[in-house]
Enzyme design. Structure first.
Site, PDB file in Angstrom:
ATOM      1  N   ASP A 417       2.535   3.424   7.654  1.00 34.61           N
ATOM      2  CA  ASP A 417       1.335   4.235   7.683  1.00 34.61           C
ATOM      3  C   ASP A 417       1.662   5.510   6.901  1.00 34.61           C
ATOM      4  O   ASP A 417       2.825   5.786   6.629  1.00 34.61           O
ATOM      5  CB  ASP A 417       1.024   4.550   9.147  1.00 34.61           C
ATOM      6  CG  ASP A 417      -0.117   5.513   9.276  1.00 34.61           C
ATOM      7  OD1 ASP A 417      -1.089   5.342   8.540  1.00 34.61           O
ATOM      8  OD2 ASP A 417      -0.035   6.425  10.102  1.00 34.61           O
ATOM      9  N   LYS A 784      -5.193  -3.491   8.168  1.00 31.60           N
ATOM     10  CA  LYS A 784      -3.743  -3.260   8.159  1.00 31.60           C
ATOM     11  C   LYS A 784      -3.028  -4.463   8.768  1.00 31.60           C
ATOM     12  O   LYS A 784      -2.050  -4.965   8.248  1.00 31.60           O
ATOM     13  CB  LYS A 784      -3.401  -2.008   8.970  1.00 31.60           C
ATOM     14  CG  LYS A 784      -3.777  -0.720   8.299  1.00 31.60           C
ATOM     15  CD  LYS A 784      -3.240   0.452   9.104  1.00 31.60           C
ATOM     16  CE  LYS A 784      -3.513   1.758   8.373  1.00 31.60           C
ATOM     17  NZ  LYS A 784      -2.867   2.890   9.006  1.00 31.60           N
ATOM     18  N   ASP A 808      -2.795   2.183  13.794  1.00 38.09           N
ATOM     19  CA  ASP A 808      -1.655   1.379  13.343  1.00 38.09           C
ATOM     20  C   ASP A 808      -1.278   0.318  14.364  1.00 38.09           C
ATOM     21  O   ASP A 808      -0.404  -0.500  14.107  1.00 38.09           O
ATOM     22  CB  ASP A 808      -0.444   2.282  13.103  1.00 38.09           C
ATOM     23  CG  ASP A 808      -0.769   3.375  12.115  1.00 38.09           C
ATOM     24  OD1 ASP A 808      -1.400   3.052  11.097  1.00 38.09           O
ATOM     25  OD2 ASP A 808      -0.409   4.533  12.369  1.00 38.09           O
TER      26      ASP A 808
END
Lengths: 1179, 346
Positions: A417, A784, A808
């Site tokens: 990240d 992600k 995340d």
């Protein structure tokens, strides 16, 4: 189907199924009273404000524990026996209870199994207790709630749906709430959502003005009504509800009124909200799914081998059974001495069970426990590591799971990240160029070591030359004044006087940095009223009348402001991206070339640049434009577009002043860590929710890409376009596709949506894997996770995701190893991670040192455990050949079952805990060493079976040598003859010695524990043997052992064999090890040798360096500039642009409204009173 | 904050920081090459020593199963003739000096078969009274006979070797008088077996009294307390022939110590060279399972009886080690010449 399923199901993306599955789990686990009374169709939740009795929803306490008091035993047993190995041993234990089946006693497997279950049970309890305590900390945070007509401070877990909650600045919100009032004008408030979506800018929320008005008028006591809203779901930006206040018309509420748990209140004194979702029903918790059980690659391989070994066990048993059948046919009828005639012969099932029990220990019963212990201690080593201790926050690294320790040593892809992981998420005005002169350039070089951190927080812009030039009447002095004035005037920041100091609140961190920077230089922005700003320059106050704000948007890449200067001139100030500003420069503009050069310097350093320009307007020009503007504002359709077109008219003929460079501060040592990790052949992908420009800047500043790296931008707005660009680029790469090139790939979330479509995802992945760096921007949390999943699926490599925010979580869970950055207030990432560290730089030690060591240790431990079990238990097979496949064992029952528990339990532990392939220093100094382990050549099926065959050879020697030695039975001085157990004890002793010495041969780093384990194990057997031989008849065990010790130890053959047999076994291993160490050495062996001769390092270092570079060339990426000819226009070969700017866009409150809303000159007094009287006015 | 930091900070020990002093030996051909030669140099002489010792042991083995028709014991194969006595003569080429041990050897006899091995009751053999009268189930089918518990129970005891062997020296070729070699019945069992593991049922009465209410194993002709008619103390469970038999052998071909022939005090050899007669009371049937019976006479050295294996093994391993050393030396030499880097030098 509740709404959340529908939403998830509707998403066409792959990962969504995964998440919705997880969601179901969460829902099941919650077990709280869902509002089932509401009808199936509508799914509406009705919340009665401040009336807890009517609201029956889930409590606000959260629990992440695995067990409860009552569920512990059944759940634990279920989990344990769902492991194949444990189930197998349970099965064996049960078989042993059938009378007559077991050749090795009834309880010999049960006891070790119980020991193992007890120990891992204790471990589970301890771990779950830790989780419980962590939950308790969260649950017992406090907040204020309005109950019984007064404010009460209560703990988070006592918050109920319908409660009126007050939260103060910088506090975290305890539950999902509807904002009804705030300290700020127009009931606005700022929240930091970085925790949820990773975005740097603050979000603005605004209560419905009707509601705010009501509250201002009346008191909270009179607040009576209900909220109808949808059932909880997982969409952060989705909310529909209606607020019914008694006696008022319904007010609709949406996401703009919604405050989510996990967000933090910023720049707002206080807010008041009504709780709508609590505990597991909050959006935050809905998005948290139970961590999937992650198994390491090594564990998977091991499980596979266990299965094959089981299969082999059945084969051996079947062969023995066939042997028994044949033998029985040939001999049994004629053997009178066995007394068989009276008994019916056993059937084959019975026989095969006998043999399964006989050989079952081929599967090492202690392996699971040994591994658990080893990994637990390895995890402790990570927890204890002082090198990963972040002293500022007193945070240690934490291994939240110990399953994946060895996985850390094999990472190939690192997904990072950006915000909060690579960067500190603080912006600082670092440099600028004014009138072609660069300022602030020198400060960097003095930063070093520990001072770095403490200094850096103050070290913003400090170049005294700037002020000197300004004050000393340097030719550029006017420009400097104009430049700084612009910084003070052209923004949307709100000043707040706090004693003598002024605090700035801004939704854009860039603007805050600029205004702060200007303040340091003596241009202090003091007051904002709806139509003016006041700045203080050298004790003089200047008030600028703000006429218009030409808003920022990411399309426009600039924001302008039209002011009337104190002198009465009309002027347009503009700041924005170099590209857009340069297009609009007037011919008279100066310093164009110089500034461009400086911009390039800034960009290469990864600074965020903004160009600063202005233009003077004439009165008529402005009036004409104003007409246009008013027209545009009045349009109802496409207003924003019309407005932007209108802005375009006046934003022209700019005069360039210079440019600013803002540093998005990196965490300490990030560039160094990244370069080390790159050397270790770890590919780094940056996945961020932030803007593309920001991501590229960070990639530059952390040296992930250099200014010469060609950048491939994939920004497409349709599937076809994306496909075309990807195909073009793949084509251009030609042969280089699939190899690592010095390229950077930059893709945004929109394009990624197309790129991940099944048709082109493989192509896209190929392209991405051909690039040294990949930056993915503007990603949703789900995307992600999808990227990680894509790489995980298509590449046989270990992935690691590192991040700090709730956005995340998806990728942290998806990756083989998830690492959370702890320390920032939100704990979402940390709580879902497998390892948490305080700083990105600790990854270096975590991967290179702990990872490598753990991998080395775990694999050795596993291989050795299998080895030692095969050696001992295959002897049963050899013995079967001479005892008519009857299932007789040659050892005493308890000796066999204690083999794994006592006599050879320590060497695998010391191998697993203390073994080191080489020192920490070497591992960090030569990151290339990491590649040795990354490939997994240390442990795979081949290595495993080589070890098993080796064990087979050893067991062959260990059985047949003593057997031959004792063949004629006359081995004692007094002519005594012996029995089978005498031979068994010979063999057993030799096995223990051989196996322990083999551990010694495997050990490359001998500390005192290794000595204790190896020599102690041998001694422990001898001691046990001595004592055990005297048990009968005092204890009714082991009558056959009586007197063995005297006879064995006094037998010269025993001692002769003691020297011979282990030597025979190990001489070949010893020889191969020598050959490996001397002639077939790799990088690891080189370094091991270097370390073993510490004294002569100096002479060798030169040779060593030479070899190291040679070796590293083979593994490291090619650093030559890329010679590829790119035809596609998506490739940017030019020098980097540094433009980046964060600002809230399309929010409830437009930038203009926001600025117009504040009147800090008036507010001064009222605010102070507000704070001191503690909300009294609204009661 | 100082206080809290201290409590949270783990003590910074070498163990926790993984900095324990450790010895990191790195084995290369250069450093440990001599080991192979040393092993060779130690093992080969030991091997030769053991081999020579083993070769010096006198041993003679007489198969008296009587399979061959020419064998005197051939007649005993038929079950009709009971008791059957046969005599085999043999010649000792060289005299046996020191104590001589007399063994019987059985082949193809699976004393190590699981059912056989477990078919005993050690509590009974240890003199436990309840086990005496109620033997363990493991003894089936030799647990009870005609409603009486068998003592000693089980298949092992039931199949006890019961040939009687006698040895006569033909003192003089011309004069066929036979001289009986005195065979010692005691001192053939382990001390622990005789004194700890095997015990007669306690009591002061006669053995017969103590064994009352039990019956002898099915295949036995006489009860356990009458095994040795000559020596009262060698009867019951502590009969040494019985004890020796009860230690079940590891391999289907095995030997058991039968008698001792003690060395004479004078200068005469224990068994002088010459002709001997072996007188066998042939009771034990092995023909049915293709077994063989042997009588072995052997002297012992410091390391027991004759067995060339250990010596040969030592010599072989020593030689292999030596050879590996030479191989390494050659490779090492070549490698050093061909390699540009000098990193093998010590």
């Amino acid at each position: 189907m509740s709404r959340s399923w529908l939403l998830c199901g509707m998403k066409p993306l792959q990962g969504s199924t995964h998440f919705s599955l997880g969601n179901q789990k969460v829902e099941k686990r919650m077990g709280c009273q869902q509002s089932l009374q509401s009808s199936e169709v509508l799914k509406v939740r009705t919340i009665y404000i401040n009336d807890p009795l009517k609201n029956t929803f889930c409590t606000n306490s959260i629990s992440t524990t695995k067990y409860s008091k009552w569920s512990f035993l059944p759940r634990y047993l279920y989990l344990q026996f769902s492991k194949a190995a444990n189930a197998f041993f349970l099965f064996i234990t049960i078989l042993q209870q059938i009378p007559g089946v077991s050749p090795i006693g009834q309880y010999t497997t049960l006891l070790p199994l119980l020991v193992i279950l007890a120990i891992s049970g204790i471990k589970e309890v301890v771990e779950d207790y830790k989780r419980y305590m962590a939950d308790k900390v969260v649950n017992s945070k406090t907040t204020s709630v309005f109950r019984q007509n007064s404010w009460h401070v209560i703990k988070w877990h006592e918050v109920n749906v319908g409660d009126i909650v007050k939260t103060l600045n910088e506090e975290f919100l305890p539950a999902d709430m509807i904002l009804i009032s705030s300290s700020e004008p127009q009931s606005m408030c700022y929240v930091a959502t970085a925790n949820l979506d990773g975005e740097t800018n603050l979000k603005i929320r605004q209560a419905s003005l009707e509601v705010a008005g009501i509250i201002k008028e009346g008191q909270l006591v009179n607040l009576d009504g209900k909220i109808e809203c949808e059932e909880p779901d997982r969409q952060f930006n989705n909310f529909v509800g209606t607020l019914y206040l008694r006696g008022k018309s319904p007010i609709s509420v949406g996401p703009d009124q919604m405050l989510l748990r996990g967000t933090q209140l910023k720049n707002t004194q206080w807010i008041i909200g009504v709780v709508i979702y609590t505990g597991f029903e909050t959006k935050l918790m809905q998005n948290s799914v139970k961590s999937p059980l992650k198994r390491s690659q090594v564990e998977k391989v091991t499980n596979m081998q266990i299965l094959i070994l089981l299969l082999l066990l059945f084969v051996i048993s079947a062969v023995s059974c066939v042997g028994a059948t044949i033998w029985n046919k040939m001999y049994l009828e004629n053997i009178w001495y066995m007394g068989i005639s009276g008994i019916t012969p056993h059937n084959h099932v019975f026989d095969i069970l006998v043999f399964i029990i006989l050989y079952h220990n081929l599967v090492p019963i202690s392996l699971l426990l040994t591994l658990e212990t080893v990994k637990f201690i390895q995890a402790q080593f990570i927890n204890w590591d002082e090198d990963m201790h972040y002293e500022q926050n007193d945070l240690y690294a934490m291994a939240r799971t110990s399953n994946l320790n060895e996985e850390l040593g094999q990472v190939k892809y690192l997904f990072s990240d950006k915000t909060g992981t690579l960067t500190c998420n603080t912006m600082a005005f670092k440099k600028c160029t004014i009138a072609g002169i660069i300022y602030g350039n020198h400060s960097d070089n003095t930063d070093d070591g520990n001072e770095n951190l403490s200094r850096a927080s103050f070290c913003e812009f400090n170049d005294p030359k700037l002020l000197e030039n300004f004050e000393d009447g340097h030719p550029s002095s006017e420009y400097i004044k104009e430049f700084l004035t612009l910084l003070c005037v052209c923004h949307t920041v709100i000043p707040e006087r706090c004693g003598n100091d002024i605090l700035y609140q801004a939704s854009s961190p860039d603007e805050a940095a600029l205004v702060k920077g200007a303040k340091k230089l003596g241009f202090v922005f003091t007051t904002r009223t709806p139509y003016s700003v006041t700045i203080e320059v050298m004790t003089e106050t200047h008030t600028f009348e703000i006429l218009n704000i030409l808003e920022f948007s990411s399309n426009r890449k600039r924001m302008s402001i039209i002011v009337r200067t104190p002198a009465g001139h009309l002027r347009l100030y503009c700041k924005g991206a170099d590209t857009v500003i340069y297009e609009r420069l007037s011919k008279d503009s100066l310093f164009v070339e110089d500034t461009l050069k400086h911009l390039e310097i800034f960009a290469t350093e990864g600074l965020r640049t903004l160009c600063i320009a202005y233009t003077d307007l004439t009165e008529t020009e402005y009036q004409d434009w104003l007409q246009e503007y008013k027209k545009a504002s009045a349009v109802s359709q496409n207003r924003i577009q019309r407005l932007e077109e209108c802005y375009e008219i006046i934003e022209k003929e700019f005069l360039l002043l210079g440019a600013t460079a803002i540093e998005d501060r990196l965490q300490a040592n990030v560039p160094e860590t990244i370069s080390t990790l790159l050397k270790a052949n770890i590919k780094i992908w940056v996945l961020t929710g932030d803007k593309q420009e920001t991501a590229v800047n960070i990639a530059f500043s952390c040296k992930l890409i250099s200014s010469t790296t060609p950048r491939i931008y994939l920004n497409a707005d349709s599937f076809e376009a994306a496909q075309q660009t990807i195909n073009h680029n793949c084509g251009d790469l030609g042969n280089l596709l699939g190899k690592e090139n010095d390229l950077a790939l930059i893709i945004d979330g929109e394009t990624l949506k197309y790129a991940l479509r099944f048709e082109i995802q493989k192509k896209f992945l190929d392209l991405a894997l051909s690039c040294r760096a990949v930056l993915c921007c503007r990603l949703s949390p789900l995307q992600k996770a999808e990227i990680v999943d894509l790489v995980k699926k298509h590449e046989e490599a270990i992935t690691l995701a590192v991040g700090d925010g709730a956005n995340d979580v998806g990728m942290i869970r998806m990756a083989h190893v998830g690492v959370g950055i702890s320390g920032n207030e939100g704990m979402q990432a940390t709580n879902n991670s497998d390892y948490s560290i305080a700083q990105f730089r600790y990854l270096e030690k975590l991967l290179l040192v702990h990872g490598t060591w753990n991998y080395f240790r775990v694999t050795k431990c596993i291989l050795y455990s299998f080895y030692k079990n095969v050696v001992l238990y295959i002897i049963g097979l050899w013995f079967s050949f001479v005892n008519g496949f009857s299932g007789q064992i040659i050892f005493e029952h308890w000796c066999i079952s204690l083999y794994n528990v006592i006599f050879t339990s320590l060497p695998p532990l010391t191998l697993g805990i203390f073994e080191k392939c080489c020192s920490q220093k070497s591992l960090l100094e030569y990151p290339q060493l990491y590649t040795v382990f990354q490939t997994g050549e240390m442990f795979n099926t081949k290595v495993f079976w080589i070890q098993c065959i080796n064990a087979l050879i050893h067991s062959f020697i260990l059985f047949w040598f003593p057997t031959k030695m004792l063949e004629h039975d006359m081995i004692l001085r007094h002519g005594y003859t012996t029995d089978y157990l005498f031979l068994g004890n010979f063999i057993y002793s030799y096995v223990v010695v051989t196996v322990c010495l083999k551990a010694g041969l495997e050990t490359t780093s001998w500390n005192r524990f290794s000595h204790v384990a190896i020599w102690g194990s041998i001694i422990s057997w001898i001691l046990f043997f001595s004592v055990y031989s005297f048990f009968w008849p005092i204890f009714s065990v082991a009558p056959e052992m009586t007197g063995q010790i005297n006879m064995v130890l006094s037998c010269p053959h025993f001692w002769m064999g003691f020297l011979l047999v282990p030597t025979t076994c190990l001489i070949q291993n010893f020889f191969w090890k020598l050959i490996k160490n001397t002639y077939k050495r790799g990088l690891l062996e080189e370094i091991q040798e270097l370390e073993s001769r510490k004294d002569s390092i100096l002479e060798h270092s030169e040779i060593f360096e030479k070899r190291m570079t040679a070796a590293s060339l083979a593994v490291s990426f090619s650093t030559q500039p890329c010679e590829i000819f790119f035809r596609d226009d998506s490739v940017d070969l030019s020098a980097p642009h540094g433009y980046a700017f964060s600002q809230t866009e399309g929010a409830v409150v437009t930038q203009e409204e926001l600025v117009r809303a504040y009147d800090t000159a008036k507010m001064e007094n009222s605010r102070i009173s507000k704070r001191s009287s503690d909300f009294s006015e609204i009661f | 904050p100082g206080g809290t930091t201290k409590t949270r900070r783990p003590d910074n020990t070498a163990f926790k920081q993984q900095r324990l002093p450790a010895w990191q030996p790195f084995l290369t051909a250069g450093t440990v090459l001599p080991t192979f030669f040393i092993i060779g140099l130690i093992f080969i002489p030991i091997g030769i020593g053991i081999f020579v010792t083993s070769n010096n042991i006198r041993e003679i083995e007489i198969d008296y199963t009587g399979i061959e028709p020419s064998s005197p014991c051939n007649k005993c194969l038929s079950p009709v003739e009971t008791p059957c006595i046969c005599t085999i003569n043999f010649t000792l080429e060289k005299s046996f000096e020191g104590n001589v041990f007399m063994y019987y050897g059985l082949s193809n006899f699976y004393q190590n078969h699981r059912r056989y091995v477990k078919s005993r009751d050690d509590s009974q053999l240890n003199g436990d009274r309840s086990a005496l009268l109620n033997p363990s189930k493991e003894c089936e089918p030799y647990r009870r006979n005609e409603d009486k518990p068998i003592a000693p129970c089980g298949a092992i005891a039931n199949s006890m070797f019961n040939d009687t062997l006698e040895l006569f020296l033909v003192a003089n070729e011309s004069d066929p008088t036979l001289m009986l070699i005195p065979l010692k019945r005691r001192g053939i069992a382990w001390w622990t077996d005789k004194n700890v593991k095997f015990r007669n049922p306690p009591g002061t009465e006669s053995l017969k009294e103590r064994f009352k209410d039990t019956t002898h194993p099915v295949n036995w002709l006489k009860p356990v307390y009458e095994l040795d008619p000559e020596d009262e103390d060698n009867n019951g469970f502590i009969n040494e022939d019985f004890i020796v038999w009860m230690r079940t052998a590891a391999l289907p071909t095995f030997r058991k110590l039968y008698r001792l022939i003690e060395r004479k005090n004078d200068l005469h050899p224990t068994l002088p060279a010459g002709r001997y007669y072996l007188n066998i009371t042939y009771n034990y049937p092995v023909h049915s399972f293709d077994g063989r019976k042997r009588m072995i006479l052997s002297t012992v050295s410091w390391m027991g009886g004759k067995n060339p294996f250990l010596g040969i093994a030592y010599i072989t391993i020593g030689s292999i080690s030596f050879l590996l050393g030479v191989v390494l030396l050659v490779i090492n030499h070549k490698y050093r010449n061909s390699s540009n880097t000098a990193d093998i030098t010590i």
